[in-house]
Design a protein around this motif. Structure first.
Motif, PDB file in Angstrom:
ATOM      1  N   LEU A  96       0.602  -1.742   0.124  1.00 26.28           N
ATOM      2  CA  LEU A  96      -0.194  -0.380   0.183  1.00 26.28           C
ATOM      3  C   LEU A  96       1.401   1.018  -0.222  1.00 26.28           C
ATOM      4  N   GLN A  97       0.340   2.230  -0.704  1.00 21.69           N
ATOM      5  CA  GLN A  97       0.825   3.450  -0.922  1.00 21.69           C
ATOM      6  C   GLN A  97       0.842   4.505   0.318  1.00 21.69           C
ATOM      7  N   VAL A  98       1.664   5.169   0.687  1.00 23.00           N
ATOM      8  CA  VAL A  98       1.324   6.345   2.364  1.00 23.00           C
ATOM      9  C   VAL A  98       0.709   7.709   0.462  1.00 23.00           C
ATOM     10  N   LEU A  99      -0.213   8.250   1.284  1.00 16.67           N
ATOM     11  CA  LEU A  99      -1.151   9.280   1.244  1.00 16.67           C
ATOM     12  C   LEU A  99       0.288   9.905   0.154  1.00 16.67           C
ATOM     13  N   PRO A 100       0.281  10.532  -1.588  1.00 11.72           N
ATOM     14  CA  PRO A 100       0.998  11.232  -2.434  1.00 11.72           C
ATOM     15  C   PRO A 100       1.126  12.406  -1.763  1.00 11.72           C
ATOM     16  N   SER A 101      -0.557  13.030  -1.494  1.00 14.61           N
ATOM     17  CA  SER A 101      -0.329  14.037  -1.278  1.00 14.61           C
ATOM     18  C   SER A 101       1.006  14.530   0.310  1.00 14.61           C
ATOM     19  N   ASN A 102       1.511  14.036   0.908  1.00 15.13           N
ATOM     20  CA  ASN A 102       2.126  13.803   1.837  1.00 15.13           C
ATOM     21  C   ASN A 102       4.185  14.141   1.305  1.00 15.13           C
ATOM     22  N   GLY A 106       7.972  14.272   5.279  1.00 16.98           N
ATOM     23  CA  GLY A 106       8.599  12.843   5.927  1.00 16.98           C
ATOM     24  C   GLY A 106       8.334  12.804   7.276  1.00 16.98           C
ATOM     25  N   GLN A 107       7.541  13.319   7.741  1.00 16.52           N
ATOM     26  CA  GLN A 107       6.695  13.559   9.578  1.00 16.52           C
ATOM     27  C   GLN A 107       5.570  13.141   8.867  1.00 16.52           C
ATOM     28  N   LYS A 108       4.796  13.225   8.433  1.00 14.52           N
ATOM     29  CA  LYS A 108       3.763  12.645   6.940  1.00 14.52           C
ATOM     30  C   LYS A 108       3.401  11.111   6.925  1.00 14.52           C
ATOM     31  N   VAL A 109       5.069  11.200   6.238  1.00 10.39           N
ATOM     32  CA  VAL A 109       4.806   9.844   5.416  1.00 10.39           C
ATOM     33  C   VAL A 109       5.415   9.106   6.617  1.00 10.39           C
TER      34      VAL A 109
END
Ligand SMILES: O=C(CO)[C@@H](O)[C@H](O)[C@H](O)[C@H](O)COP(=O)(O)O
Length: 367
Positions: A96-102, A106-109
């Motif tokens: 699964l991929q982390v949100l691309p908007s982030n 780095g912290q949000k990733v």
């Protein structure tokens, strides 16, 4: 083997690399004549599967259960539950991929990757059966070493350049997914290098070979395992076969291309170049030399800007220091990567926004 004992292109490709399914529908995966290794996804695939009639109950239950935790918690829960539906149909990992908007935070990733890990644990998928896709930007890749320490495997995605691939090696990623085609080429066919012999003629082939050769060298010099190359974004079957010949560890393939590969009887005399049987752990792709007929393209780069000096990205640079500053610099110097990365992120943000709107609409009905 295909029906009536015929060896298909898919059988042949699976002899050369690990074939993965780039789609989340378990019905499709179960219908394949092979059991895929991994199952990859992105925000578009998650959104599509979230809207599948079979998943409406799962979706509404997750919305009710997590209604006080916000849309991202619900999104993450639904995505992990949909992975659970697939885990029995594959041999390896769900991705699964982390949100691309982030992608540039780095912290949000880090937080989203950890949230996925918690939800995977809740649905009973252990750390050796999942992997988190991280956009290959400086800030996002910078947090991968922390995730690795926590036992969370990562894949560097939206990857178009050798500098991004070296950064992923420095980040300790398990996999990288170079996109063989830019995402726009799937819809705007005039952007697609539709060539007879992709291994020698496709504009991305030299970069894939450079990544493989660079990882081989780093493995030899350092003994450190290098990311496994999971090639992605094929438009036709010939491109998928080219990944086998080039020596990639795995390829993640769309339902359309998988279906076609499974129908075509294999005839080696018509294949421009053949791959070798796939190498195994622990050396994996690092023991496969570049095939003789592809060596001549290894020093070329049709995607490089006109003023390119012929030098490949250096492995002596620390691409991740200072929030990935050197990677940002290397990407900025490569217009093809700048535009392809931007397009890929925008495409996936579109999928993210659609899922968010569906979740928020469902939350309103509960209010
Ligand atoms: O990156 C991976 C796997 O690691 C893939 O899921 C990847 O997102 C897709 O193959 C590409 O984005 C292709 O998508 P599209 O251009 O066909 O919409």
């Amino acid at each position: 083997m295909g029906s009536a004992g015929v060896t298909t292109w898919l059988d042949k490709l699976e002899e050369q690399l690990n074939v993965d399914v780039d789609w989340m529908d378990p019905t499709f995966t179960k219908s394949l004549p092979i059991v895929p290794h991994d199952m990859t996804s992105n925000q578009l695939w998650v959104d599509d599967q979230m809207n599948h009639p079979d998943n409406q109950e799962l979706f509404l239950n997750a919305v009710k259960e997590y209604k006080d935790e916000g849309w991202l918690a619900i999104y993450t829960r639904v995505a992990c539950l949909m992975c659970k539906e697939n885990i029995g149909n594959i041999k390896g990992r769900v991705l699964l991929q982390v949100l691309p908007s982030n992608a540039y935070d780095g912290q949000k990733v880090l937080e989203h990757a950890r949230l996925y890990a918690r939800e995977f644990a809740k649905v009973g998928i252990s750390k050796d059966r999942f992997c988190i896709k991280i956009p290959s930007t400086g800030p996002a890749l910078s947090v991968c070493p922390i995730l690795k320490e926590e036992g969370i495997a990562t894949l560097g995605t939206a990857l178009f350049s050798l500098s991004q691939a070296i950064a992923c090696s420095q980040a300790g990623c398990l996999y990288i997914s170079p996109y063989y085609n830019e995402t726009r080429a799937h819809d705007e066919l005039d952007l697609w290098p539709n060539v007879e012999d992709p291994a020698t003629q496709h504009t991305m082939s030299p970069r894939i070979i450079q990544m493989l050769e660079t990882y081989r060298r780093l493995y030899k010099e350092t003994g450190k395992p290098q990311p496994l190359i999971k090639n992605a974004s094929f438009i036709n079957v010939k491109e998928a076969m080219a990944a086998g010949e080039m020596g990639c560890d795995s390829s993640t393939i769309s339902p359309q291309v998988l279906t076609e590969l499974a129908k075509l009887p294999y005839d080696g005399s018509k294949q421009p170049g053949e791959g070798v049987p796939k190498p195994v752990h622990p050396n994996n792709q690092n023991t496969v030399p570049t095939p003789e007929r592809l060596k001549k393209i290894a020093a070329t780069d049709p995607l490089a800007p006109a003023n390119w000096d012929g030098k490949l990205a250096s492995t002596d640079i620390d691409y991740l220091a200072n929030n990935g500053a050197e990677l940002a610099k290397a990407i900025a110097a490569d217009p093809a990567t700048v535009s392809r990365l931007k397009d890929a992120l925008e495409l996936f943000i579109g999928g993210q926004n659609k899922s968010r709107a569906k979740i928020e609409a469902a939350l309103k009905t509960l209010a």
